[in-house]
Design a protein around this motif. Sequence first.
Motif, mmCIF file in Angstrom:
data_model
loop_
_atom_site.group_PDB
_atom_site.id
_atom_site.type_symbol
_atom_site.label_atom_id
_atom_site.label_comp_id
_atom_site.label_asym_id
_atom_site.label_seq_id
_atom_site.Cartn_x
_atom_site.Cartn_y
_atom_site.Cartn_z
ATOM 1 N N UNK A 76 -108.686 45.544 26.495
ATOM 2 C CA UNK A 76 -109.598 44.632 25.809
ATOM 3 C C UNK A 76 -110.514 45.384 24.857
ATOM 4 N N UNK A 77 -110.986 46.557 25.282
ATOM 5 C CA UNK A 77 -111.914 47.346 24.471
ATOM 6 C C UNK A 77 -111.202 48.297 23.514
ATOM 7 N N UNK A 78 -109.876 48.230 23.532
ATOM 8 C CA UNK A 78 -109.056 49.082 22.662
ATOM 9 C C UNK A 78 -109.327 50.561 22.914
ATOM 10 N N UNK A 79 -109.375 50.877 24.179
ATOM 11 C CA UNK A 79 -109.545 52.259 24.597
ATOM 12 C C UNK A 79 -108.268 52.740 25.284
ATOM 13 N N UNK A 80 -108.106 54.015 25.353
ATOM 14 C CA UNK A 80 -106.939 54.594 26.010
ATOM 15 C C UNK A 80 -107.114 54.516 27.527
ATOM 16 N N UNK A 81 -106.071 54.097 28.226
ATOM 17 C CA UNK A 81 -106.134 53.988 29.686
ATOM 18 C C UNK A 81 -105.985 55.362 30.320
ATOM 19 N N UNK A 82 -106.880 55.750 31.206
ATOM 20 C CA UNK A 82 -106.731 57.038 31.904
ATOM 21 C C UNK A 82 -105.392 57.098 32.639
ATOM 22 N N UNK A 83 -104.726 58.208 32.544
ATOM 23 C CA UNK A 83 -103.394 58.374 33.132
ATOM 24 C C UNK A 83 -103.381 58.098 34.628
ATOM 25 N N UNK A 84 -104.457 58.452 35.327
ATOM 26 C CA UNK A 84 -104.481 58.264 36.770
ATOM 27 C C UNK A 84 -104.348 56.789 37.131
ATOM 28 N N UNK A 85 -104.982 55.906 36.387
ATOM 29 C CA UNK A 85 -104.886 54.472 36.671
ATOM 30 C C UNK A 85 -103.509 53.932 36.294
ATOM 31 N N UNK A 86 -102.993 54.404 35.191
ATOM 32 C CA UNK A 86 -101.662 53.980 34.765
ATOM 33 C C UNK A 86 -100.623 54.365 35.812
ATOM 34 N N UNK A 87 -100.759 55.551 36.378
ATOM 35 C CA UNK A 87 -99.804 56.033 37.388
ATOM 36 C C UNK A 87 -99.912 55.236 38.685
ATOM 37 N N UNK A 88 -101.133 54.954 39.128
ATOM 38 C CA UNK A 88 -101.324 54.175 40.357
ATOM 39 C C UNK A 88 -100.707 52.783 40.203
#
Length: 243
Positions: A76-88
């Motif tokens: 929503x904020x057009x920010x990059x998602x931290x890899x740790x959350x993407x992996x979980x």
Amino acid sequence: MVDSASHLSYLYTEAFRQIEPRRTPPEVEVRFYPYAGLHHTIRLRSGRVYVRISDIFRNAPLKVHRALAFILVAKLLRRRTPEVHDRVYRDYACTPEVMRAADLARQKRGRKIVSSARGQVYDLDRMFDRLNRRYFDGKLPKPTLTWSQRRTRRILGHHDGVHDTIVISKTLDSRDVPEWFVEYILYHEMLHIKHPARIINGRRYYHTKAFRTEEERFPYYEQAQEWLDRIARRYRAPRARAA
């Protein structure tokens, strides 16, 4: 398991605070929704955030919901998602149980519009049978074949494993399109039946090395790539492709 709306809203509020600490977090409303598959949305309307999560995730662990909160808020904020959350998130979403639940949801709730395999110029049934004999020894199971409802120019073909359907763009049902090019698009989708998607490091890969190797054996492969480029130039659009 987390199914409390207030608890879920708190996770999203915390995600807003960590991603944009200088701004006051908006009010967040979170609900589960019976999507046709694994789908989640986040919307900002009149200063309030509305989150809809697939009900397949109703019993997801707390850490997965926290990861999803960061993913959606970052989007929503057009920010990059931290890899740790993407992996979980991917580790949970790609488990056999969740993938099976998503497929079942698509089967029960989704809707596949089927018109006809026989077009004004080309007959997909006959073309499939010919390609099946020539390249698959006649052993490939025949799905439902249909021309698309609209003349799509970017996605020229699509294989839907859940509904066991191959859809070919109506744009190709024309005397201006050579038969070998239509065959290539259909052949590409047939390869998806022979080479199902594989899960590698939590991601689903549809065009594996084995898939690409066999695709390049098609006699008109190079000419087909040139045609895909030609379509993109003609319509000033992203390069057309078979999905």
